[in-house]
Design an enzyme around this catalytic site. Structure first.
Site, PDB file in Angstrom:
ATOM      1  CD  GLN A 215      -2.772  -1.482   0.316  1.00 34.58           C
ATOM      2  OE1 GLN A 215      -3.737  -0.714   0.249  1.00 34.58           O
ATOM      3  NE2 GLN A 215      -2.607  -2.479  -0.542  1.00 34.58           N
ATOM      4  CB  ALA A 256     -11.362   0.475   2.848  1.00 31.46           C
ATOM      5  CG  HIS A 257      -7.185   0.132   0.016  1.00 34.50           C
ATOM      6  ND1 HIS A 257      -6.332  -0.921  -0.140  1.00 34.50           N
ATOM      7  CD2 HIS A 257      -8.358  -0.266  -0.534  1.00 34.50           C
ATOM      8  CE1 HIS A 257      -6.945  -1.906  -0.764  1.00 34.50           C
ATOM      9  NE2 HIS A 257      -8.182  -1.530  -1.016  1.00 34.50           N
ATOM     10  CG  ASN A 258      -7.164   3.073  -3.362  1.00 31.98           C
ATOM     11  OD1 ASN A 258      -6.132   3.597  -2.952  1.00 31.98           O
ATOM     12  ND2 ASN A 258      -7.170   1.938  -4.033  1.00 31.98           N
TER      13      ASN A 258
END
Length: 351
Positions: A215, A256-258
């Site tokens: 990540q 969460a990511h993004n």
């Protein structure tokens, strides 16, 4: 009720200043120099307290309040008792919030728990970190190399600021919070235990096992954001996770990511937003809403609590249910199911 042991009201606020701040005239005969020393609910307000009322269910309490003054909407003004001064405004709650901010300034932003001025003994600031004048660091806090922190910012006990993190001015980072791989704007409040910038949950899955996907993105938090206790915001996988200006996030939220969250959104406790979803400006998510990944929730949309969103939501929508759908459709389905269940019970001799 407020307790001066914990939060001391500001002295010098008068009835005239309250009326001026609300943009309303004082009734004839009211003394503008009367001090306002506190704020309290209708039921417990005393003769120097400010109260407000904007809900019909509190009509009885309004009729018996002992408050010095009460902020009310025009339709409730006739019900204010003779001993209380009615301050009539279209939005009593918003006016009340603004006045509380003046009366209880120290409650607007968490300060140093140890009345620190500068870096406290027991804190560790790396020699390569850069702190502007006026930064306060409580005992146990850690600031890594290359980190930059703006003036007026407070780091609570045991807060951890990772290498190269940038935090703007007049921010508050709560005790035990951790920030890595993050850029934070001005006037941001991050409450205790929040986790900002850790790995997103990314794996290339297969029969031979799951391979971790590095990540390598960041978390961008814009100005005037507030993030609740024990909320977690993962850094992006290959792009950034973004929280837009003025957004307010409750406790125990997972982002969460993004994920990209727009300006002035409201996200209530227990929400989970899966990766790569976008919330446009002014979206509201009720408590315990779950949002599937790679979706777009349009500007100004509102999602009812405990709903599950598994498809894009058009701008300005009001959705609810599992799976989420327009509220009229949701209500109609629930009503139909309730009628069918009732009918079935009667047919089986249970009604």
């Amino acid at each position: 009720m407020s307790d001066p042991v914990f939060i001391v009201p500001k002295a010098g606020l008068t009835l005239g200043a309250v009326a001026e701040a609300c943009g309303v005239p004082l009734p004839e005969g009211a003394d503008p120099s009367q001090p306002v020393t506190g704020a309290a609910p209708l039921e417990t307000a005393g003769p120097s307290d400010l109260a407000y009322m904007d809900n019909a269910r509190y009509g009885d309490a309004l009729g018996t309040t002992r408050a010095l003054a009460c902020l009310v909407s025009p339709r409730f003004a006739p019900r204010v008792p003779a001993g209380t001064i009615a301050l009539v405004t279209r939005d009593p709650y918003r006016a009340y919030a603004g006045l509380l901010a003046r009366l209880y300034e120290e409650a607007m932003r968490p300060g140093s728990l140890f009345a620190a001025s500068g870096v406290s003994p027991g804190a560790h600031v790396h020699p390569q970190a850069r702190l502007e004048d006026g930064v306060r660091v409580d005992p146990g806090a850690v600031v890594g190399p290359g980190a930059e922190i703006g003036s007026g910012t407070v780091l609570g006990p045991n807060a951890v600021i990772g290498p190269n993190v940038r935090i703007g001015r007049d921010c508050s980072i709560g005790s035990g919070a951790t920030l890595t791989h993050a850029l934070v704007g001005n006037r941001v409040i991050i409450h205790p235990g929040a986790r900002i910038g850790q790995d997103g949950f990314g794996f290339a899955m297969g029969a031979g096992g799951h391979i971790k996907v590095p990540q390598v993105g960041r978390v961008i938090i814009q100005d005037d954001v507030e993030i609740g206790a024990n909320t977690t915001i993962d850094r992006g996988a290959s792009r950034d996770t973004v929280v837009g200006e003025g957004t307010k996030i409750d406790n125990l939220v997972q982002i969460a990511h993004n994920v990209v969250i727009g300006r002035h959104c409201v996200i209530v406790s227990g929400v989970g937003i899966s990766g790569s979803t976008t919330l446009e400006d002014y979206v509201v998510l009720g408590g315990q809403v779950g949002v599937v990944g790679h979706l777009r929730i349009g500007m100004g949309s509102q999602i009812a609590g405990s709903s599950n969103v598994n498809r894009d939501v058009p701008p300005g929508s009001r959705w609810g249910g599992t799976p989420a759908k327009p509220v009229r459709t949701w209500f109609r389905e629930m009503t139909t199911l309730a009628r069918l269940a009732e009918r079935g019970g009667k047919d089986d001799g249970e009604g």
